[in-house]
Design a protein around this motif. Structure first.
Motif, PDB file in Angstrom:
ATOM      1  N   GLY A 164       0.808  -1.215   0.000  1.00  0.00           N
ATOM      2  CA  GLY A 164       0.000   0.000   0.000  1.00  0.00           C
ATOM      3  C   GLY A 164       0.840   1.264   0.000  1.00  0.00           C
ATOM      4  N   LEU A 165       1.905   1.274   0.794  1.00  0.00           N
ATOM      5  CA  LEU A 165       2.778   2.452   0.848  1.00  0.00           C
ATOM      6  C   LEU A 165       3.549   2.635  -0.457  1.00  0.00           C
ATOM      7  CD1 LEU A 165       4.155   2.189   4.496  1.00  0.00           C
ATOM      8  CD2 LEU A 165       2.537   3.865   3.614  1.00  0.00           C
ATOM      9  N   LEU A 166       4.023   1.543  -1.042  1.00  0.00           N
ATOM     10  CA  LEU A 166       4.734   1.657  -2.315  1.00  0.00           C
ATOM     11  C   LEU A 166       3.795   2.137  -3.420  1.00  0.00           C
ATOM     12  CD1 LEU A 166       6.962  -1.563  -2.222  1.00  0.00           C
ATOM     13  CD2 LEU A 166       7.612   0.796  -1.688  1.00  0.00           C
ATOM     14  N   LEU A 167       2.570   1.650  -3.410  1.00  0.00           N
ATOM     15  CA  LEU A 167       1.579   2.112  -4.385  1.00  0.00           C
ATOM     16  C   LEU A 167       1.265   3.590  -4.180  1.00  0.00           C
ATOM     17  CD1 LEU A 167      -0.500   1.552  -6.634  1.00  0.00           C
ATOM     18  CD2 LEU A 167      -2.115   0.842  -4.842  1.00  0.00           C
ATOM     19  N   ALA A 168       1.125   3.989  -2.917  1.00  0.00           N
ATOM     20  CA  ALA A 168       0.856   5.394  -2.610  1.00  0.00           C
ATOM     21  C   ALA A 168       2.009   6.284  -3.035  1.00  0.00           C
ATOM     22  CB  ALA A 168       0.579   5.560  -1.114  1.00  0.00           C
ATOM     23  N   SER A 169       3.242   5.811  -2.829  1.00  0.00           N
ATOM     24  CA  SER A 169       4.412   6.577  -3.244  1.00  0.00           C
ATOM     25  C   SER A 169       4.425   6.790  -4.750  1.00  0.00           C
ATOM     26  CB  SER A 169       5.691   5.856  -2.800  1.00  0.00           C
ATOM     27  OG  SER A 169       6.839   6.534  -3.240  1.00  0.00           O
ATOM     28  N   PHE A 170       4.076   5.754  -5.489  1.00  0.00           N
ATOM     29  CA  PHE A 170       4.027   5.867  -6.948  1.00  0.00           C
ATOM     30  C   PHE A 170       2.936   6.842  -7.390  1.00  0.00           C
ATOM     31  CE2 PHE A 170       1.864   4.434 -10.837  1.00  0.00           C
ATOM     32  CZ  PHE A 170       2.877   4.636 -11.763  1.00  0.00           C
ATOM     33  N   CYS A 171       1.738   6.683  -6.835  1.00  0.00           N
ATOM     34  CA  CYS A 171       0.609   7.531  -7.241  1.00  0.00           C
ATOM     35  C   CYS A 171       0.828   8.990  -6.841  1.00  0.00           C
ATOM     36  CB  CYS A 171      -0.687   7.010  -6.619  1.00  0.00           C
ATOM     37  SG  CYS A 171      -1.217   5.401  -7.258  1.00  0.00           S
ATOM     38  N   ALA A 172       1.468   9.216  -5.686  1.00  0.00           N
ATOM     39  CA  ALA A 172       1.703  10.589  -5.235  1.00  0.00           C
ATOM     40  C   ALA A 172       2.691  11.315  -6.130  1.00  0.00           C
ATOM     41  CB  ALA A 172       2.214  10.588  -3.796  1.00  0.00           C
ATOM     42  N   ASN A 173       3.479  10.582  -6.886  1.00  0.00           N
ATOM     43  CA  ASN A 173       4.470  11.189  -7.771  1.00  0.00           C
ATOM     44  C   ASN A 173       3.917  11.443  -9.169  1.00  0.00           C
ATOM     45  OD1 ASN A 173       7.231  12.124  -7.737  1.00  0.00           O
ATOM     46  ND2 ASN A 173       7.702  10.509  -9.207  1.00  0.00           N
ATOM     47  N   VAL A 174       2.702  10.952  -9.442  1.00  0.00           N
ATOM     48  CA  VAL A 174       2.046  11.144 -10.735  1.00  0.00           C
ATOM     49  C   VAL A 174       0.991  12.239 -10.575  1.00  0.00           C
ATOM     50  CG1 VAL A 174       0.680  10.066 -12.549  1.00  0.00           C
ATOM     51  CG2 VAL A 174       2.433   8.739 -11.351  1.00  0.00           C
ATOM     52  N   TYR A 175       0.990  13.226 -11.461  1.00  0.00           N
ATOM     53  CA  TYR A 175       0.058  14.350 -11.333  1.00  0.00           C
ATOM     54  C   TYR A 175      -1.382  13.868 -11.432  1.00  0.00           C
ATOM     55  CZ  TYR A 175      -1.857  19.038 -11.850  1.00  0.00           C
ATOM     56  OH  TYR A 175      -2.564  20.190 -11.664  1.00  0.00           O
ATOM     57  N   VAL A 176      -2.254  14.473 -10.660  1.00  0.00           N
ATOM     58  CA  VAL A 176      -3.630  14.002 -10.518  1.00  0.00           C
ATOM     59  C   VAL A 176      -4.384  13.969 -11.847  1.00  0.00           C
ATOM     60  CG1 VAL A 176      -4.477  16.332  -9.961  1.00  0.00           C
ATOM     61  CG2 VAL A 176      -5.776  14.322  -9.203  1.00  0.00           C
ATOM     62  N   ASP A 177      -4.128  14.914 -12.718  1.00  0.00           N
ATOM     63  CA  ASP A 177      -4.831  14.979 -14.007  1.00  0.00           C
ATOM     64  C   ASP A 177      -3.948  14.527 -15.149  1.00  0.00           C
ATOM     65  OD1 ASP A 177      -7.305  15.985 -13.030  1.00  0.00           O
ATOM     66  OD2 ASP A 177      -6.420  17.973 -12.833  1.00  0.00           O
ATOM     67  N   THR A 178      -2.989  13.652 -14.869  1.00  0.00           N
ATOM     68  CA  THR A 178      -2.114  13.168 -15.926  1.00  0.00           C
ATOM     69  C   THR A 178      -2.936  12.484 -17.017  1.00  0.00           C
ATOM     70  OG1 THR A 178      -0.175  11.797 -16.376  1.00  0.00           O
ATOM     71  CG2 THR A 178      -1.771  10.937 -14.773  1.00  0.00           C
ATOM     72  N   GLY A 179      -2.567  12.751 -18.259  1.00  0.00           N
ATOM     73  CA  GLY A 179      -3.325  12.212 -19.376  1.00  0.00           C
ATOM     74  C   GLY A 179      -4.301  13.215 -19.955  1.00  0.00           C
ATOM     75  N   SER A 180      -4.743  14.163 -19.138  1.00  0.00           N
ATOM     76  CA  SER A 180      -5.688  15.177 -19.616  1.00  0.00           C
ATOM     77  C   SER A 180      -5.081  16.572 -19.654  1.00  0.00           C
ATOM     78  CB  SER A 180      -6.945  15.190 -18.739  1.00  0.00           C
ATOM     79  OG  SER A 180      -6.618  15.466 -17.392  1.00  0.00           O
ATOM     80  N   VAL A 181      -3.851  16.719 -19.115  1.00  0.00           N
ATOM     81  CA  VAL A 181      -3.140  17.995 -19.181  1.00  0.00           C
ATOM     82  C   VAL A 181      -1.708  17.735 -19.638  1.00  0.00           C
ATOM     83  CG1 VAL A 181      -4.521  19.034 -17.343  1.00  0.00           C
ATOM     84  CG2 VAL A 181      -2.379  17.888 -16.769  1.00  0.00           C
ATOM     85  N   ASN A 182      -1.094  18.752 -20.160  1.00  0.00           N
ATOM     86  CA  ASN A 182       0.307  18.664 -20.552  1.00  0.00           C
ATOM     87  C   ASN A 182       1.170  18.959 -19.338  1.00  0.00           C
ATOM     88  OD1 ASN A 182       2.770  18.646 -21.780  1.00  0.00           O
ATOM     89  ND2 ASN A 182       2.385  20.381 -23.155  1.00  0.00           N
ATOM     90  N   THR A 183       1.780  17.934 -18.795  1.00  0.00           N
ATOM     91  CA  THR A 183       2.546  18.099 -17.563  1.00  0.00           C
ATOM     92  C   THR A 183       3.792  18.962 -17.756  1.00  0.00           C
ATOM     93  OG1 THR A 183       3.662  15.991 -18.019  1.00  0.00           O
ATOM     94  CG2 THR A 183       1.731  15.923 -16.574  1.00  0.00           C
ATOM     95  N   ASP A 184       4.210  19.153 -19.014  1.00  0.00           N
ATOM     96  CA  ASP A 184       5.366  20.017 -19.270  1.00  0.00           C
ATOM     97  C   ASP A 184       5.057  21.480 -18.970  1.00  0.00           C
ATOM     98  OD1 ASP A 184       6.882  17.862 -20.065  1.00  0.00           O
ATOM     99  OD2 ASP A 184       6.341  18.075 -22.184  1.00  0.00           O
ATOM    100  N   ASP A 185       3.777  21.821 -18.954  1.00  0.00           N
ATOM    101  CA  ASP A 185       3.387  23.206 -18.690  1.00  0.00           C
ATOM    102  C   ASP A 185       3.192  23.496 -17.202  1.00  0.00           C
ATOM    103  OD1 ASP A 185       3.414  23.823 -21.356  1.00  0.00           O
ATOM    104  OD2 ASP A 185       1.287  23.376 -21.678  1.00  0.00           O
ATOM    105  N   LEU A 186       3.301  22.462 -16.355  1.00  0.00           N
ATOM    106  CA  LEU A 186       3.097  22.670 -14.927  1.00  0.00           C
ATOM    107  C   LEU A 186       4.209  23.525 -14.343  1.00  0.00           C
ATOM    108  CD1 LEU A 186       2.049  19.063 -13.791  1.00  0.00           C
ATOM    109  CD2 LEU A 186       0.547  21.022 -14.204  1.00  0.00           C
ATOM    110  N   THR A 187       3.839  24.364 -13.397  1.00  0.00           N
ATOM    111  CA  THR A 187       4.834  25.201 -12.715  1.00  0.00           C
ATOM    112  C   THR A 187       5.095  24.721 -11.288  1.00  0.00           C
ATOM    113  OG1 THR A 187       3.117  26.748 -11.981  1.00  0.00           O
ATOM    114  CG2 THR A 187       4.192  27.214 -14.088  1.00  0.00           C
ATOM    115  N   ILE A 188       4.673  23.511 -10.970  1.00  0.00           N
ATOM    116  CA  ILE A 188       4.900  22.938  -9.645  1.00  0.00           C
ATOM    117  C   ILE A 188       5.516  21.554  -9.801  1.00  0.00           C
ATOM    118  CG2 ILE A 188       3.064  24.218  -8.480  1.00  0.00           C
ATOM    119  CD1 ILE A 188       1.271  21.777  -8.763  1.00  0.00           C
ATOM    120  N   THR A 189       6.189  21.102  -8.762  1.00  0.00           N
ATOM    121  CA  THR A 189       6.815  19.777  -8.715  1.00  0.00           C
ATOM    122  C   THR A 189       6.230  18.995  -7.538  1.00  0.00           C
ATOM    123  OG1 THR A 189       8.612  20.525  -7.277  1.00  0.00           O
ATOM    124  CG2 THR A 189       8.941  20.729  -9.672  1.00  0.00           C
ATOM    125  N   PRO A 190       6.524  17.690  -7.423  1.00  0.00           N
ATOM    126  CA  PRO A 190       5.991  16.910  -6.299  1.00  0.00           C
ATOM    127  C   PRO A 190       6.381  17.433  -4.922  1.00  0.00           C
ATOM    128  CG  PRO A 190       6.735  15.434  -8.018  1.00  0.00           C
ATOM    129  CD  PRO A 190       7.146  16.821  -8.448  1.00  0.00           C
TER     130      PRO A 190
END
Length: 624
Positions: A164-190
């Motif tokens: 569960g913790l390893l899965l949470a670590s992976f998901c927390a590092n992936v942006y919430v709207d990945t796939g629907s936004v261009n993550t290259d335009d984000l101005t924030i990091t994890p």
């Protein structure tokens, strides 16, 4: 064969249950940011995890032995899977996540409207989708619904929380709207406190795992074959006789005949009640520490949520697993009696408690943010005062003073926004944007800033390593004392009261610790907030930065105070055990006799009498 199938199925159920629970606990920070709610409200959501438990735990513990347990467990796993699926729905029902920012990612950057502009006006992006502001209410309701059937499974497995913790670590590092936004335009990091990971994805995985683990239970019999029966005829005959005896007993006595007498006996058992008191106090401390440990690592040591969750899984869970195994082996190898077990559990716990105070030495300074923790001249200030946000270098820039869009100056000081840093120009796009000509950044050369808070440095990273090593040692020592402590719980009550006794113990820890602890602790954490995020409507959202010093005093100090009081009833138990014989204990040797169950047949009774033997406490624990 049937026993092996049941053991495999129940192990998978343990894994799926603890997988879902640890994942939910690890994603609380992401939910807090997604819905822009305070930590106290997040604690309330986390407390709902236990409400489903307490609604059924006592009655399941008592009546569960009289019902078709495999099917009940299977239904519970299906309900948990459905609950996990429903928990992911808010992501699909609400719009995209929009974090507060003075930088327009999708707009025309050439206007530089987010920089210092004398006699101008500042605009900023909205911070929320109005349709999603109250979706946390939905999430709370589903959390309650999800864990309604967790009373069927009381003991977790170590592998479940680790996955569960390893899965949470992976998901927390992936942006919430990945796939629907261009993550290259984000101005924030994890590492940014506005970052929200893909919390919904992990819930879909947990839903599938729970449903799959439910399938075998629907094909298992109500009762398993008894050991010693040689063929199927014996099994069928024995099952028929058992059903007849149960039917006669129900007609004669009723299903609730012993419930109230057992409850009275437990409540009048001083050792048992003191043990419950200890459990409640200790559980209050550990629930708070485990629930808010990711947030503590983020705020104290500057780690991202993904890194914090991963480090917790790597440093804490393996020592806990080793401690449990070693504790069981020691109990079996050295034939530890219950009184010896009480002393072992108490003194090991006390040693770990004293080591806990070393954590107060492994500290990092507050992040230097101009106008909040330091002045614009780089001098530390004790309290955040709103009118200190502006200084001579930026008072004419018309900057929004409540907006949180931090930048790190090349002088090592962070600023709430590029505008408040007095920056006039920028180059680059997205996370690679660099701000220049910053009047508030006092350096000998060209003053510039980049997006995000400044790193806390090498010394703070070393402090984190020391903290994690000490945490691993403490986890091992405390888990080593867990098996002896649990033995005291089982042996201080009569054999026929064990099922109800364990259920009542779990119920009390849920009611008086599992539910209220995250709520009041979350409120205390909120009191250390230095700057709140701002919603579109102008109201406060989630906290962006905490006073790490006060946060440390609460996170480490309150559990230390709670645990310190728990050793008073612990010492009382040690004194009482010297003067009291426990149920089934022999006055001369301290051993326990395993009684033969009368089946109504003389041969069966003789066989069971021949197979009965004297067991010491260590062997009894192994059997249990």
């Amino acid at each position: 064969r049937g026993r092996k199938m049941f053991l495999l199925a129940i192990t998978c159920a343990f894994v799926s249950k603890t997988l879902s629970g640890s994942y939910m606990n690890s994603m609380l920070t992401q939910i807090e940011r997604q819905f822009n709610i305070p930590t106290s409200l997040v604690g309330f959501i986390n407390g709902s995890f236990e409400i489903g438990n307490l609604l059924l735990i006592i009655f399941v513990s008592y009546f569960g032995t009289k019902l078709h347990r495999p099917i009940l467990i299977g239904v519970g796993c299906v309900v948990m899977g459905l609950g996990c699926f429903l928990q992911s729905l808010p992501h699909f029902l609400m719009g995209r996540y929009e974090y507060e920012s003075t930088v327009s990612v999708s707009g025309n950057l050439s206007s530089n409207s987010f920089l210092c502009m004398e006699n101008g006006t500042q605009t900023f992006r909205p911070t929320e989708d109005p349709s999603g502001h109250f979706m946390w209410v939905y999430n709370y309701t589903i959390t309650l619904y999800l864990h309604l059937f967790l009373g069927f499974v009381e003991t977790g497995a170590i592998i479940g929380p680790l996955i569960g913790l390893l899965l949470a670590s992976f998901c927390a590092n992936v942006y919430v709207d990945t796939g629907s936004v261009n993550t290259d335009d984000l101005t924030i990091t994890p590492t940014d406190t506005r970052w929200v990971g893909a919390w919904w994805f992990g819930f879909l995985i947990c839903a599938g795992v729970n449903v799959l683990t439910a399938i075998p239970f629907f094909f298992l019999p109500k009762t398993l074959p008894k050991e010693g029966l040689k063929n199927n005829a014996d099994i069928i005959k024995n099952d028929k006789e058992e059903k007849q005896r149960e039917a006669v007993k129900k007609e004669k006595d009723g299903i609730t005949k012993d419930f109230l007498p057992f409850m009275k006996s437990l409540l009048c058992n001083p050792i048992y009640m003191l043990f419950i008191l200890i459990s409640i106090v200790q559980f209050n401390a550990f629930v708070n520490m485990f629930t808010f440990m990711p947030k503590y690592l983020e705020q104290q040591y500057g780690k991202s949520a993904s890194e914090a969750i991963f480090l917790i899984g790597i440093y804490n869970l393996p020592p806990i697993c080793i401690g449990y195994i070693a504790g069981g082996l020691i109990m079996k190898k050295f034939k530890i009696t219950v009184k010896q077990a009480a002393h072992i559990g108490c003194w090991l716990s006390l040693i770990e408690y004293l080591l806990h105070f070393l954590c107060f030495l492994m500290i990092c300074d507050n992040t230097s943010v101009a106008g909040i923790t330091t002045t614009y001249k780089g001098i530390q200030q004790d309290l955040y005062v709103e009118n200190t946000i502006l200084a001579d270098c930026n008072k004419d820039c018309n900057c929004p003073i409540k907006m949180w869009d931090p930048v790190c100056g090349n002088n090592g000081v962070s600023y709430m926004s590029a505008c408040l840093a007095g920056c006039e120009t920028s180059v680059g796009t997205g996370i690679n944007m660099v701000f220049q000509n910053c009047s508030c950044i006092q350096t000998s050369g060209n003053s510039s800033a980049v997006l995000g808070l400044c790193d806390k440095g090498y010394d703070c990273s070393m402090m984190l390593q020391y903290f994690l090593i000490l945490s691993a040692i403490g986890s091992f020592i405390y888990s080593l004392s867990a098996i002896p402590g649990y033995m005291v719980l089982l042996r201080c009550i009569k054999p026929e009261e064990k099922s109800l006794g364990v259920g009542l113990h779990t119920f009390c820890t849920r009611v008086f610790a599992g539910i209220p602890a995250p709520i009041y602790f979350g409120a205390l954490v909120d009191s250390t907030c230095l700057h709140w995020g701002m919603l579109k409507c102008g109201e406060s959202g989630a906290c962006r930065i905490y006073d790490s010093t006060n946060f440390r005093y609460i996170y480490l100090g309150l559990p230390a105070a709670l645990r310190g009081t728990s050793y008073i009833p612990a010492f009382l138990i040690l004194i009482m055990l010297k003067k009291r014989l426990l149920p089934g204990e022999n006055a001369s040797s301290g051993t326990v006799l395993i009684e033969a169950k009368v089946t109504g047949k003389e041969n069966d009774c003789k066989d069971m009498h021949q197979n009965s033997k004297v067991l010491n406490d260590g062997e009894l624990k192994t059997k249990l």
